[in-house]
Scaffold this motif. Sequence first.
Motif, PDB file in Angstrom:
ATOM      1  N   ILE A 367       3.667  -3.380  -6.029  1.00 29.23           N
ATOM      2  CA  ILE A 367       3.440  -2.951  -6.788  1.00 29.23           C
ATOM      3  C   ILE A 367       3.060  -3.868  -8.629  1.00 29.23           C
ATOM      4  O   ILE A 367       1.965  -3.524  -8.752  1.00 29.23           O
ATOM      5  N   THR A 368       4.339  -4.229  -8.414  1.00 33.55           N
ATOM      6  CA  THR A 368       4.243  -4.670  -9.620  1.00 33.55           C
ATOM      7  C   THR A 368       3.779  -5.631 -10.046  1.00 33.55           C
ATOM      8  O   THR A 368       3.608  -6.825 -11.203  1.00 33.55           O
ATOM      9  N   GLU A 369       3.971  -6.888  -8.066  1.00 36.83           N
ATOM     10  CA  GLU A 369       3.454  -8.410  -8.639  1.00 36.83           C
ATOM     11  C   GLU A 369       2.382  -7.410  -8.723  1.00 36.83           C
ATOM     12  O   GLU A 369       1.286  -8.847  -9.393  1.00 36.83           O
ATOM     13  N   GLN A 370       1.084  -6.646  -8.648  1.00 37.61           N
ATOM     14  CA  GLN A 370      -0.911  -6.618  -8.553  1.00 37.61           C
ATOM     15  C   GLN A 370      -0.766  -5.645  -9.767  1.00 37.61           C
ATOM     16  O   GLN A 370      -2.041  -5.851  -9.850  1.00 37.61           O
ATOM     17  N   GLU A 371      -0.242  -5.410 -10.831  1.00 38.62           N
ATOM     18  CA  GLU A 371       0.049  -4.659 -11.352  1.00 38.62           C
ATOM     19  C   GLU A 371      -0.956  -3.701 -11.700  1.00 38.62           C
ATOM     20  O   GLU A 371      -2.103  -3.203 -12.012  1.00 38.62           O
ATOM     21  N   PHE A 372      -0.914  -2.423 -10.506  1.00 35.55           N
ATOM     22  CA  PHE A 372      -1.416  -0.949 -10.152  1.00 35.55           C
ATOM     23  C   PHE A 372      -1.393  -0.483 -11.163  1.00 35.55           C
ATOM     24  O   PHE A 372      -0.656  -0.059 -12.019  1.00 35.55           O
ATOM     25  N   ASP A 373      -2.417   0.712 -11.492  1.00 34.68           N
ATOM     26  CA  ASP A 373      -2.867   1.344 -12.482  1.00 34.68           C
ATOM     27  C   ASP A 373      -1.705   2.539 -11.875  1.00 34.68           C
ATOM     28  O   ASP A 373      -1.645   2.343 -10.996  1.00 34.68           O
ATOM     29  N   ILE A 374      -0.785   2.776 -12.906  1.00 30.03           N
ATOM     30  CA  ILE A 374      -0.059   3.828 -12.007  1.00 30.03           C
ATOM     31  C   ILE A 374      -0.733   5.408 -11.705  1.00 30.03           C
ATOM     32  O   ILE A 374       0.408   5.803 -10.810  1.00 30.03           O
ATOM     33  N   ARG A 375      -1.848   5.842 -12.271  1.00 29.05           N
ATOM     34  CA  ARG A 375      -2.120   6.986 -11.819  1.00 29.05           C
ATOM     35  C   ARG A 375      -2.725   6.647 -10.182  1.00 29.05           C
ATOM     36  O   ARG A 375      -3.512   7.946 -10.039  1.00 29.05           O
ATOM     37  N   ARG A 376      -2.783   6.050  -9.774  1.00 28.77           N
ATOM     38  CA  ARG A 376      -3.074   5.077  -8.540  1.00 28.77           C
ATOM     39  C   ARG A 376      -2.320   5.491  -7.146  1.00 28.77           C
ATOM     40  O   ARG A 376      -1.613   6.254  -7.128  1.00 28.77           O
ATOM     41  N   HIS A 377      -3.402   6.409  -6.154  1.00 24.22           N
ATOM     42  CA  HIS A 377      -2.346   6.171  -4.783  1.00 24.22           C
ATOM     43  C   HIS A 377      -1.900   4.689  -3.963  1.00 24.22           C
ATOM     44  O   HIS A 377      -3.441   3.562  -3.961  1.00 24.22           O
ATOM     45  N   LEU A 384      -1.165   0.377  11.778  1.00 22.21           N
ATOM     46  CA  LEU A 384      -2.096  -0.134  11.507  1.00 22.21           C
ATOM     47  C   LEU A 384      -3.314   1.346  11.186  1.00 22.21           C
ATOM     48  O   LEU A 384      -4.822   0.704  10.510  1.00 22.21           O
ATOM     49  N   LYS A 385      -3.026   2.358  11.548  1.00 21.31           N
ATOM     50  CA  LYS A 385      -4.217   3.441  11.734  1.00 21.31           C
ATOM     51  C   LYS A 385      -3.673   4.733   9.725  1.00 21.31           C
ATOM     52  O   LYS A 385      -2.413   4.348  10.087  1.00 21.31           O
ATOM     53  N   TYR A 386      -4.631   4.626   9.547  1.00 25.87           N
ATOM     54  CA  TYR A 386      -4.475   5.454   8.408  1.00 25.87           C
ATOM     55  C   TYR A 386      -3.481   6.719   8.783  1.00 25.87           C
ATOM     56  O   TYR A 386      -3.610   7.362   9.977  1.00 25.87           O
ATOM     57  N   LEU A 387      -2.870   7.359   7.754  1.00 25.95           N
ATOM     58  CA  LEU A 387      -1.498   7.918   8.110  1.00 25.95           C
ATOM     59  C   LEU A 387      -1.716   9.090   7.101  1.00 25.95           C
ATOM     60  O   LEU A 387      -1.728   9.970   6.902  1.00 25.95           O
ATOM     61  N   GLY A 388      -2.116   8.935   5.327  1.00 26.91           N
ATOM     62  CA  GLY A 388      -2.125   9.304   4.621  1.00 26.91           C
ATOM     63  C   GLY A 388      -1.519   8.677   3.359  1.00 26.91           C
ATOM     64  O   GLY A 388      -1.999   7.037   3.318  1.00 26.91           O
ATOM     65  N   LEU A 389      -1.669   9.356   1.930  1.00 22.36           N
ATOM     66  CA  LEU A 389      -1.589   8.611   0.475  1.00 22.36           C
ATOM     67  C   LEU A 389      -0.564   8.933   0.234  1.00 22.36           C
ATOM     68  O   LEU A 389       0.264   9.823   0.244  1.00 22.36           O
ATOM     69  N   ALA A 390       0.246   7.743  -0.276  1.00 25.80           N
ATOM     70  CA  ALA A 390       1.314   8.203  -1.579  1.00 25.80           C
ATOM     71  C   ALA A 390       1.478   7.988  -3.215  1.00 25.80           C
ATOM     72  O   ALA A 390       0.757   6.227  -3.455  1.00 25.80           O
ATOM     73  N   PRO A 391       1.539   8.916  -4.001  1.00 23.90           N
ATOM     74  CA  PRO A 391       1.240   8.610  -5.200  1.00 23.90           C
ATOM     75  C   PRO A 391       2.024   7.282  -5.689  1.00 23.90           C
ATOM     76  O   PRO A 391       3.227   7.920  -5.429  1.00 23.90           O
ATOM     77  N   LEU A 392       1.334   6.801  -6.269  1.00 26.20           N
ATOM     78  CA  LEU A 392       2.088   5.382  -7.084  1.00 26.20           C
ATOM     79  C   LEU A 392       3.604   5.940  -8.124  1.00 26.20           C
ATOM     80  O   LEU A 392       4.854   5.121  -8.166  1.00 26.20           O
ATOM     81  N   ARG A 393       3.332   6.908  -9.187  1.00 22.67           N
ATOM     82  CA  ARG A 393       3.885   7.483  -9.742  1.00 22.67           C
ATOM     83  C   ARG A 393       5.063   7.947  -8.706  1.00 22.67           C
ATOM     84  O   ARG A 393       6.353   7.911  -9.423  1.00 22.67           O
ATOM     85  N   ASP A 394       5.439   8.791  -7.800  1.00 23.93           N
ATOM     86  CA  ASP A 394       6.299   9.474  -6.714  1.00 23.93           C
ATOM     87  C   ASP A 394       6.828   8.398  -6.350  1.00 23.93           C
ATOM     88  O   ASP A 394       7.884   8.390  -6.527  1.00 23.93           O
ATOM     89  N   ILE A 395       6.763   7.060  -5.964  1.00 19.74           N
ATOM     90  CA  ILE A 395       6.810   5.965  -5.377  1.00 19.74           C
ATOM     91  C   ILE A 395       8.161   5.392  -6.246  1.00 19.74           C
ATOM     92  O   ILE A 395       9.246   4.915  -6.465  1.00 19.74           O
ATOM     93  N   LEU A 396       7.717   5.207  -7.226  1.00 22.88           N
ATOM     94  CA  LEU A 396       8.266   4.839  -8.924  1.00 22.88           C
ATOM     95  C   LEU A 396       9.722   5.958  -8.965  1.00 22.88           C
ATOM     96  O   LEU A 396      10.749   5.298  -9.494  1.00 22.88           O
ATOM     97  N   LYS A 397       9.286   6.489  -9.013  1.00 20.74           N
ATOM     98  CA  LYS A 397      10.214   7.695  -9.736  1.00 20.74           C
ATOM     99  C   LYS A 397      11.219   7.915  -8.681  1.00 20.74           C
ATOM    100  O   LYS A 397      12.453   7.572  -8.704  1.00 20.74           O
ATOM    101  N   HIS A 398      10.564   7.575  -7.385  1.00 15.19           N
ATOM    102  CA  HIS A 398      11.940   7.491  -6.312  1.00 15.19           C
ATOM    103  C   HIS A 398      12.702   6.095  -6.830  1.00 15.19           C
ATOM    104  O   HIS A 398      14.312   6.670  -6.156  1.00 15.19           O
ATOM    105  N   ILE A 399      12.277   4.870  -6.767  1.00 14.77           N
ATOM    106  CA  ILE A 399      13.090   4.097  -6.992  1.00 14.77           C
ATOM    107  C   ILE A 399      13.916   4.023  -8.164  1.00 14.77           C
ATOM    108  O   ILE A 399      14.984   3.560  -8.062  1.00 14.77           O
TER     109      ILE A 399
END
Length: 604
Positions: A367-377, A384-399
């Motif tokens: 996430i940090t290497e590619q500079e994604f917008d924190i509002r995104r998912h 390889l098949k779609y499972l769901g979406l994870a909010p970037l904010r939640d990931i960074l919060k848990h980290i």
Amino acid sequence: MDNAPNRTLLDLQALEDILQQGAVRTLFQPIYDISKQSILGFEALSRGISGTSLEFPERLFCIASEQGKLSELELLCREKAIARFVEQDLPGKLFINVSPNTLLDPSHPKGETLHLVEKYGLSANRVVIEVTEQDKVDDGFLLLKTIEHYRQLGFSIAIDDLGAGYSGLKQWSELRPDFVKVDRYFIDYCDQSIVKKEFLKSIIELAKVTKTSVIAEGIERLEELTLLEKLGIVHAQGFLLAKPARQPPRALEASQVTQLNLRSQSNHNEMSMSVGCLAQIEDAIGQSTRCKDAHKRFEQNKSLMSLAVINAKQQPVGLLHRDQLTEVFAAPYGHALYAKKSVVELMDKQPLVVDENAKLDVVSQQITEQEFDIRRHIIVTRDLKYLGLAPLRDILKHITEEKIRHAQHANPLTMLPGNVAINEAIEQRLRRQNTFSLAYVDLNHFKQFNDLYGYASGDSVIKLLADVTVQVCDQSSCFVGHIGGDDFMVVFDGDDAERLCHQIINQFELQSKAFFTSEHVEAGGYWATNREGQKQFVPLLTLSIGLVRPDLESCNNSHQVAALATDAKKEAKRYRNSYLFVCNRRKPAAPIVRIKTTVHECSV
């Protein structure tokens, strides 16, 4: 007699046969992520008809270029590569070689690559267009526009043979590729060339600044791979790892990892949570969904910020964001222009897609290497098949929470995980019934050393033991923890615990001599006063290691396992020199039951 005209005629006929019959064979050579010991992707390599002069690509593409058939041949090779890649269901990305002059050829059909990936059901974000640097390009601006067009369609871009051609760093800076493949010249015997080594260091530094991944290709010697790994290059390709094949290997074998002496991803600071735990199950939309229908979905659910876009195979191909769609519809004529168009027109074609088992710290780095917008998912997949979406904010919060928790329980001297994390690591393996070994590492004669050489030297020795343990354990899957003082624990998940423990002893004994005077090293120790005021000869620093392999059925908690290791360490400390005691007892000691007796006093 000169047979050149005859050879040329045969070549021309062979080329016509290849184009008319589609007689191109595709081989795949794996590109590995050696830090994760996983597949990054496969480079598609084309071959002509076996046994003919056009079997190999150099002559084949040369004749095609001379005859003005290069565009036709490249399209044929491209379709064969995509079809075979999908047919074999190969993991990772598909790297396809494309000549810049073909891209700029006015007769080259536009949009054909996108048509091919859609035809065979492959996501564009899994395809990397490799632009070779060896061809001279007259119109750099037109090439830049063409490459940008590919990027907007969702394809990734790579510069092939960096350092071998015409434009070098200029092309890198203008094209802003996702990958650069370093030309084989700079890899060949790079371990023996200071110039090549410095060139590679410069490339790595530039890649960090430009957020580009470096791929070292043409690796044929173990010494080359070892140097590249030390320099920090994680993507590797070459005969040493795997040769091109019609049915390539899909992973590095365990025997290869050992032979290549690759370092496993270590779990010194284990992040217990995988990104799949944060995935929110939200129905995706298909590629053919109209923008107005997607807009209706957003209107029905005000909390919905993004929608994953998938193909017929349930694989993610993009991500549609509420704010971008709303902005387009709010513009003059926006609704009229886009309402009936496919969401493919407006979706983000290069979202971050990760497997559900990816660790949070690894995802955070992406996430940090590619500079994604924190509002995104980010998109989470399973097989390889779609499972769901994870909010970037939640990931960074848990980290952040995980790092704070780790810092709270880490040893302040070595910053290694402390008792709480050690117990968690053991409990986790007990819960999952994963076999493991536990080593209790203890310094011998440390108090006398500390008294003689001072606490600063004592701290340095403890740091040395921590560094040696971590470096040795980088070769395997291990968890290294610092109990406190001069005591450490190591959890080994592999079968190489004994070998690694011996390495820790050997490396520590060798390096710790630097903390003693030459006289003490020569004498093998020094004289010191013990607690009773008596003079005694104290040997140089040594290690006692107790190693146990707990029985998962009998050990119920981390305390029982730690007690086993403590007993084994006590046995190891009975020896004067460094010693590894491997305990055969695997079950907790039976509790000692004391029977209370009543004493009756008798009067005489």
